[in-house]
Scaffold this motif. Sequence first.
Motif, PDB file in Angstrom:
ATOM      1  N   SER A 513     -18.834  16.557  16.073  1.00  0.00           N
ATOM      2  CA  SER A 513     -19.667  16.825  17.439  1.00  0.00           C
ATOM      3  C   SER A 513     -20.474  17.951  17.551  1.00  0.00           C
ATOM      4  CB  SER A 513     -18.702  16.862  18.602  1.00  0.00           C
ATOM      5  OG  SER A 513     -17.907  18.215  18.453  1.00  0.00           O
ATOM      6  N   VAL A 514     -21.491  17.955  18.385  1.00  0.00           N
ATOM      7  CA  VAL A 514     -22.273  19.189  18.652  1.00  0.00           C
ATOM      8  C   VAL A 514     -22.278  19.282  20.050  1.00  0.00           C
ATOM      9  CG1 VAL A 514     -23.645  19.261  16.304  1.00  0.00           C
ATOM     10  CG2 VAL A 514     -24.422  17.889  18.384  1.00  0.00           C
ATOM     11  N   ASN A 515     -22.471  20.419  20.456  1.00  0.00           N
ATOM     12  CA  ASN A 515     -22.832  20.807  22.002  1.00  0.00           C
ATOM     13  C   ASN A 515     -23.288  22.223  22.023  1.00  0.00           C
ATOM     14  OD1 ASN A 515     -21.582  22.293  24.768  1.00  0.00           O
ATOM     15  ND2 ASN A 515     -21.197  20.025  24.925  1.00  0.00           N
ATOM     16  N   TYR A 516     -24.775  22.106  22.870  1.00  0.00           N
ATOM     17  CA  TYR A 516     -25.583  23.166  23.139  1.00  0.00           C
ATOM     18  C   TYR A 516     -25.421  23.665  24.690  1.00  0.00           C
ATOM     19  CZ  TYR A 516     -29.364  26.476  22.772  1.00  0.00           C
ATOM     20  OH  TYR A 516     -30.138  27.600  23.074  1.00  0.00           O
ATOM     21  N   GLN A 517     -24.864  24.814  24.653  1.00  0.00           N
ATOM     22  CA  GLN A 517     -24.901  25.498  26.282  1.00  0.00           C
ATOM     23  C   GLN A 517     -25.718  26.617  26.372  1.00  0.00           C
ATOM     24  OE1 GLN A 517     -20.973  26.558  27.473  1.00  0.00           O
ATOM     25  NE2 GLN A 517     -21.518  26.654  29.556  1.00  0.00           N
ATOM     26  N   ILE A 518     -26.764  26.479  27.156  1.00  0.00           N
ATOM     27  CA  ILE A 518     -27.721  27.428  27.533  1.00  0.00           C
ATOM     28  C   ILE A 518     -27.791  27.562  29.043  1.00  0.00           C
ATOM     29  CG2 ILE A 518     -29.466  25.657  27.312  1.00  0.00           C
ATOM     30  CD1 ILE A 518     -31.330  28.148  26.562  1.00  0.00           C
ATOM     31  N   GLY A 519     -27.309  28.746  29.336  1.00  0.00           N
ATOM     32  CA  GLY A 519     -27.224  28.936  31.156  1.00  0.00           C
ATOM     33  C   GLY A 519     -26.324  28.030  31.640  1.00  0.00           C
ATOM     34  N   ALA A 520     -26.877  27.104  32.592  1.00  0.00           N
ATOM     35  CA  ALA A 520     -26.118  26.385  33.386  1.00  0.00           C
ATOM     36  C   ALA A 520     -25.904  24.926  32.765  1.00  0.00           C
ATOM     37  CB  ALA A 520     -26.504  26.196  34.805  1.00  0.00           C
ATOM     38  N   VAL A 521     -26.552  24.723  31.582  1.00  0.00           N
ATOM     39  CA  VAL A 521     -26.650  23.135  30.969  1.00  0.00           C
ATOM     40  C   VAL A 521     -26.065  23.287  29.754  1.00  0.00           C
ATOM     41  CG1 VAL A 521     -28.504  21.740  30.174  1.00  0.00           C
ATOM     42  CG2 VAL A 521     -28.990  22.985  32.229  1.00  0.00           C
ATOM     43  N   SER A 522     -25.344  22.238  29.752  1.00  0.00           N
ATOM     44  CA  SER A 522     -24.618  21.937  28.530  1.00  0.00           C
ATOM     45  C   SER A 522     -25.011  20.521  28.019  1.00  0.00           C
ATOM     46  CB  SER A 522     -23.132  21.926  28.658  1.00  0.00           C
ATOM     47  OG  SER A 522     -22.564  21.652  27.439  1.00  0.00           O
ATOM     48  N   ILE A 523     -25.547  20.351  26.783  1.00  0.00           N
ATOM     49  CA  ILE A 523     -25.650  18.916  26.135  1.00  0.00           C
ATOM     50  C   ILE A 523     -25.115  18.716  24.859  1.00  0.00           C
ATOM     51  CG2 ILE A 523     -27.612  17.353  25.306  1.00  0.00           C
ATOM     52  CD1 ILE A 523     -29.461  18.849  26.865  1.00  0.00           C
ATOM     53  N   GLY A 524     -24.438  17.666  24.782  1.00  0.00           N
ATOM     54  CA  GLY A 524     -23.659  17.489  23.611  1.00  0.00           C
ATOM     55  C   GLY A 524     -23.493  16.075  23.184  1.00  0.00           C
TER      56      GLY A 524
END
Length: 838
Positions: A513-524
């Motif tokens: 799995s991959v998950n990218y969190q930047i500020g208030a947004v998280s996409i994975g």
Amino acid sequence: MSHRLRLTLAASCALFVVPAHAQQAANTESAATSRDEPAATPQAPKQAFTTGVAKGRDLLDSAISASALDEDEIQKIGTRSIAEVLGNMPGIRAETAGTDGLTAVTIRGLPMAADGSKFLQIQEDGLPVLEFGDIHFASTTAFLRTDLSLSQVQAIRGGSASTFASNSPGGLVNFISKTGDEDGGTLQLSSGIDHELGRADFNYGGHLSKTVRFNIGGFYRQGEGPRATGYDAFKGGQIKLNVTKTFGNGYIRLYGKYLNDREPNYAMVPVSVRGTNADPVYSTIPGLDPRKDTLYSRYKSSILALDGNNNVTNVDLRQGNHSKVASIGLEAQFDIAGWTFSDRMRYAAISGTYNESGSLALLPAAALAPAFAGPGATLRYATGPNAGKAIANPSALNGNGLLMYGLEMHSDLESLDNFTNDFRGSRVWGLGEGKLTTTAGFYASSQAMVQNLHLLTDVFDIAGGGNSAYVDVLTAGGLPVTQGGVLNYGIRGTGAYRRRYDLHYRVFAPYGSVNYQIGAVSIGGSLRYDFGKVTGTLYGADLGGGRVGLAPIDMNRDGTIALPERSVAVLPLSQPGLADYSYKYASYSVGANYRIAEPLSVFARYSRGARASAERLYFSPAVNPASGALTDPAMAYGPVKQAEAGVKFRKDGVTLFATGFWASTTDKNLQVGADATGATVVLPIDRDYSAKGVEVEGLFEHGPLSLRMGATYTKAKIDADRADKTLVGNTPRHQPDLIFQATPQFEVKRFTIGTNLIGTTSSFAQDGNLLKQPGYTIVSPFVQVRPVNGLQIGLNVYNVFDKLAFVSVNSAAVPASGVATAQTLNGRTITGSVRFSF
């Protein structure tokens, strides 16, 4: 705003949402899939949720729908049935009569064509109890128990469950053990007040040194139980132990469990059904109350059968559902060079027996005798205090005049041994202004399935109080057509359903799995690739190919072959069938979460998973018994697609979660149902299903008051049926529009008072959508008093209003006889307890 007004508004909102139990997560290392979260406290509002995800996070930062119950809440529910615990979680529908051997569990409207939990995987400490949740006569719940060693139950619905575990496309439920984080122990003694069942629970944990801690706990119980059987139907217990050694960069844990417990099988019993299909009226029949009675009896204690080598054996029916588990496991996690590596492995030796007293038909006693022995036939008792005496007035027998043309289902679960191992590594990388979390892992398991199955037909009367007895049927000339109440050592007129399975399943699955969190947004996103191998042998005449399934055998060793002994169902041991095929499939899940503000977030997710088929494929056209290959490779697994979107809010003691969902699946199965007369039938299932709905969770806390509620509204339908196209568009059986749970309580230092409510709206008894199965609301109040520190006195009243609540009705329409068989919940059951903490 006044306190009263705020309470009223919160309670109104909670009618449409359900509690976010997940903030009460378990202690650090003992959670399901990641062990790096902070230690739990009962009111920790931002506790990480770890089941079915790559890394523990606050739920408001995770694109999943999840819940949790801690051990204290389970105590208040007033039941120790695994299925009833699961039924207190939003989105999960559980069918049980109060014990764990015969249960059916599903999630988000996915079909419940058979017993077990086909689309929902049940885990213990992060690894599956059984690789497949719907093995015939071996539901996962039968090999799991709750006691004081349980820390928490976590559940994830849909989402990444399909990629972080095999055979779990609908969701995951994880039973997490205590690991000795807090020094001290608990001893609890409980007893039925209106029934005979005593139980002792204990748990003790603590530190042996600064870096070594342990936990040991378990229970023992014995007694007749809440329904009359005439003997101790419950007997046994379990013990669990774990030891944890911590290091500067991780820990190692060794744990073990021994379970040896038996309980009765509260299956179908006769009930009265009058009125119309759309508006039926259900009630008890004279002499038998399904809330307090069962078909188990002191006078139906044993029956002759054949073992797996066709040798005569005496089956002790009082064993009910007997479960044995001896397991040992190892768990470790270490931080090395910026990576977190973890591994969990467990070997479990699992066996047991399954006994169910069911029905092929329920007939007036005066009609049953001539049906099997011709005109002028008579009846006499074969067992019990009246053994040998003729039944002079069959129409007045026990006040109901009924006899059961019974089906005794007995299975020797010789081996369900399994070995599982799950290894993974995770790392958080700095990428631009955000954080990238990557995870890679490999899962491997080996599951045995060795089972010896008997189905026998018999005749017995319908009497409450554990007083049912076998009945012999005689011709007009006095010739018995039964032997000790046994009509056939098999199913009358066939050699089918005398079976033996000796199968081995191997499952391997790399995942990441991959998950990218930047500020208030998280996409994975996450991906899993399952590939498996099935091998073994099967025995049974219904494999075809000229196999012989009937033979004369002197079952009672009296030197003569009686009528029932002329055609005994046997295994064709010299003519095995083969199981030999492989399968592979990919699962994936993608999601996004947006933390709009500190108390508010929204998420969306789409997932595709699958569930590999277990032994229900066999003895059907799906498998070629000569080669062991599948005739249709698509039968190897059933895909499940799900989409969901939700909103989460948590602030100032109010937590509200709401999720809309859509799910679809293909199911190939065998379903035990009933026709319009109530006669039992076995139907082949080859269908497409879909479901859509909304699940809501809410928790309100204000001073000593709290309200925890949940509800799931579902619209499900049969989209395609290859065997019966008239069912297309119908609602699957037992699928209510609404299921709901609620636990309001008032708690201060010295006492707690509250109630647990659980219920459903009406549904259809069978897929034909004719006979309505009534909904119910079960109200179970509880009170706990703590007069001094370290002492708690408790009282639980399950089903305080003694509601006649139906789990399953085995008839497609109101039967002409006015009597059907049904599975019901227990009636009013009062239990008192005293708990010592030290």
